[in-house]
Design an enzyme around this catalytic site. Structure first.
Site, PDB file in Angstrom:
ATOM      1  N   LYS A  23      36.600  31.743  43.422  1.00  0.00           N
ATOM      2  CA  LYS A  23      37.484  31.116  44.420  1.00  0.00           C
ATOM      3  C   LYS A  23      37.448  29.601  44.199  1.00  0.00           C
ATOM      4  CE  LYS A  23      35.397  34.329  47.823  1.00  0.00           C
ATOM      5  NZ  LYS A  23      35.952  35.644  47.700  1.00  0.00           N
ATOM      6  N   HIS A  77      30.910  44.863  40.334  1.00  0.00           N
ATOM      7  CA  HIS A  77      31.059  43.440  40.608  1.00  0.00           C
ATOM      8  C   HIS A  77      29.956  42.637  39.915  1.00  0.00           C
ATOM      9  CE1 HIS A  77      32.323  40.040  43.030  1.00  0.00           C
ATOM     10  NE2 HIS A  77      31.082  39.842  43.434  1.00  0.00           N
ATOM     11  N   SER A 110      33.340  35.408  41.533  1.00  0.00           N
ATOM     12  CA  SER A 110      33.334  35.751  42.953  1.00  0.00           C
ATOM     13  C   SER A 110      33.533  34.514  43.832  1.00  0.00           C
ATOM     14  CB  SER A 110      32.052  36.502  43.284  1.00  0.00           C
ATOM     15  OG  SER A 110      32.284  37.332  44.377  1.00  0.00           O
ATOM     16  N   TRP A 116      36.346  46.011  46.678  1.00  0.00           N
ATOM     17  CA  TRP A 116      36.220  45.012  47.755  1.00  0.00           C
ATOM     18  C   TRP A 116      37.045  43.756  47.420  1.00  0.00           C
ATOM     19  CZ3 TRP A 116      34.880  44.479  52.601  1.00  0.00           C
ATOM     20  CH2 TRP A 116      34.312  43.309  53.103  1.00  0.00           C
TER      21      TRP A 116
HETATM   22  C1  GTR Z   1      30.815  38.989  48.976  1.00  0.00           C
HETATM   23  C2  GTR Z   1      32.020  38.327  49.586  1.00  0.00           C
HETATM   24  C3  GTR Z   1      33.070  38.130  48.539  1.00  0.00           C
HETATM   25  C4  GTR Z   1      32.493  37.550  47.261  1.00  0.00           C
HETATM   26  C5  GTR Z   1      31.103  38.025  46.923  1.00  0.00           C
HETATM   27  C6  GTR Z   1      30.346  37.192  45.888  1.00  0.00           C
HETATM   28  O1  GTR Z   1      29.848  39.286  49.882  1.00  0.00           O
HETATM   29  O2  GTR Z   1      32.503  39.158  50.612  1.00  0.00           O
HETATM   30  O3  GTR Z   1      34.143  37.367  49.048  1.00  0.00           O
HETATM   31  O4  GTR Z   1      32.562  36.184  47.253  1.00  0.00           O
HETATM   32  O5  GTR Z   1      30.302  38.103  48.031  1.00  0.00           O
HETATM   33  O6  GTR Z   1      30.418  35.963  45.861  1.00  0.00           O
HETATM   34  O7  GTR Z   1      29.639  37.814  45.096  1.00  0.00           O
END
Ligand code: GTR
Length: 399
Positions: A239, A378, A235, A326
């Site tokens: 990045k 996720h 996540s 998402w």
């Molecule tokens: C979310 C964010 C994502 C992602 C995620 C994470 O809230 O919108 O871009 O980075 O967190 O890191 O689990």
């Protein structure tokens, strides 16, 4: 209120919501038509066709564009770096593993910051051993070197059993994941001038900088094999992994797990989290210039397939989760699909990835690019790690 007024008010409210970026698109048919910036055409209109033209011209330009418009810079200058072993236990995990805690101290202009690195190194594997490094943004419970707390987010027992050293560092040593205090560590201490710049580094670049300092340790540790190093991030950590792997040639494999917007997902698709949503939710992650592209993705001189391309000719792995819309799984895959053209076109390495998103739990592994979309939500799970290591084993010729 007349019917007409009600309708007018409704239209007004809807457009306000859209203007505020409150609407999230999860419908493929609403993905706008878009044209991705060409990987190989420079801003002067010349085509990079050879390895030299790619590496010394277009590739350098793409990094500068990402610095300027998306992530900010990752400074490579500092005055000193020191590594000290805080603790070492050669008898960990019933004697099969050496557990080591390292402190990395980096100094500049009389000030310094410290990064903690936790390592579990298998004892029964011929040295130097391949090494995985996890960028951990989920707190101490996901990096317990004593293994009192075990989570699949960092399945160290599994990793060492595969013959890899398992290393992990905490992003909070570099930059808090907090809009109020993100600048208190690396930024204010070592690189305060970055805070003044519109294209200055923020957290993602700070965390990527941290991954590079961990690599500085790996190249000096005789028992760890830099040539078989795997950088893993989930996540926001994904990045970071892509941005670090794109710039730092020392990583052999870069893994992005469900990195989504500002990671592997194509910004121009505007599916799930958009540039506007991420900039308003996390204004301290990217460089301030990134705000220029809120609801204005087509003006970006880059898209995320170019980040993937920067990693070539080293290996790259992108993973998604089916319920994690998402993060736009299709956009993550398409980035890999389009970005991986560089392997064939510049390096002559054929990559056969299907043009459409692969089926769930059906990994597609080519020699230098891998992908899977896992069932479920996720998260970074044991299943994901199994695919990463299976792919890496193959890439390193270990099976
Ligand atoms: C979310 C964010 C994502 C992602 C995620 C994470 O809230 O919108 O871009 O980075 O967190 O890191 O689990």
């Amino acid at each position: 209120m007349t019917q007409f007024r009600w309708i007018a008010l409704l239209i007004c409210l809807c457009s306000f919501q859209i203007a505020q970026g409150q609407e999230t698109n999860y419908d493929e048919s609403n993905v706008p038509d878009y044209t991705l910036p060409d990987l190989f055409t420079t801003s002067e209109g010349t085509l990079a066709e050879t390895t030299n033209e790619w590496e010394f011209n277009r590739r350098v330009e793409i990094i500068e564009l990402f610095e300027e418009h998306v992530y900010g810079q990752v400074p490579d200058h500092f005055d000193s770096i020191e590594f000290s072993t805080v603790s070492s236990n050669p008898e960990a995990l019933n004697g099969s593993v050496t557990a080591r805690q390292v402190q990395i101290t980096v100094g500049r202009k009389g000030k310094s910051i410290r990064i903690g690195l936790n390592l579990l190194i298998p004892n029964d594997v011929q040295s130097p051993v391949p090494v995985t490094v996890l960028i951990n943004h989920r707190g101490p419970e996901n990096m317990d070197i004593a293994r009192q707390v075990k989570k699949d987010f960092w399945p160290a027992e599994y990793i060492v059993k595969q013959g890899y050293a398992a290393a992990v560092f905490d992003v909070e040593d570099l930059s808090d994941d907090n809009p109020e205090t993100y600048d208190e560590d690396l930024l204010k201490t070592l690189y305060p001038e970055q805070l003044e710049k519109k294209s200055g580094m923020r957290t993602i670049s700070a965390w990527a900088w941290g991954a590079m300092r961990v690599m500085d340790y790996i190249v000096r540790a005789p028992e760890l094999d830099q040539e078989r190093s795997v950088l893993v991030g989930h996540s926001r950590g994904g990045k970071t992994a892509l941005w670090a792997g794109a710039q730092d040639f020392r990583w052999a494999v870069t893994v992005s797990n469900e990195s989504g917007a500002g990671g592997a997902a194509l910004s121009r698709r505007r599916f799930g989290e958009t540039v506007q949503r991420i900039n308003s939710g996390f204004p301290y992650w990217f460089t301030p210039n990134f705000n220029t592209y809120n609801d204005n993705e087509s003006a970006l001189p880059v898209d995320q397939h170019m980040l993937i391309a920067l990693i070539a000719p080293r290996a790259v792995y992108v993973a998604s989760a089916q319920e994690d819309q998402w993060a736009d799984p299709r956009g993550e895959y398409l980035s890999l699909f389009h970005g991986s053209r560089v392997y064939q076109q510049i390096y002559g390495i054929p990559i056969f990835l299907p043009p459409e998103l692969p089926d769930e739990n059906t990994p597609v592994h080519t020699s230098h690019a891998g992908y899977h979309i896992r069932k479920g939500e996720h998260d970074l799970t044991l299943y994901d790690w199994q695919q990463f290591l299976h792919f890496s084993n193959h890439y390193f010729g270990l099976e």
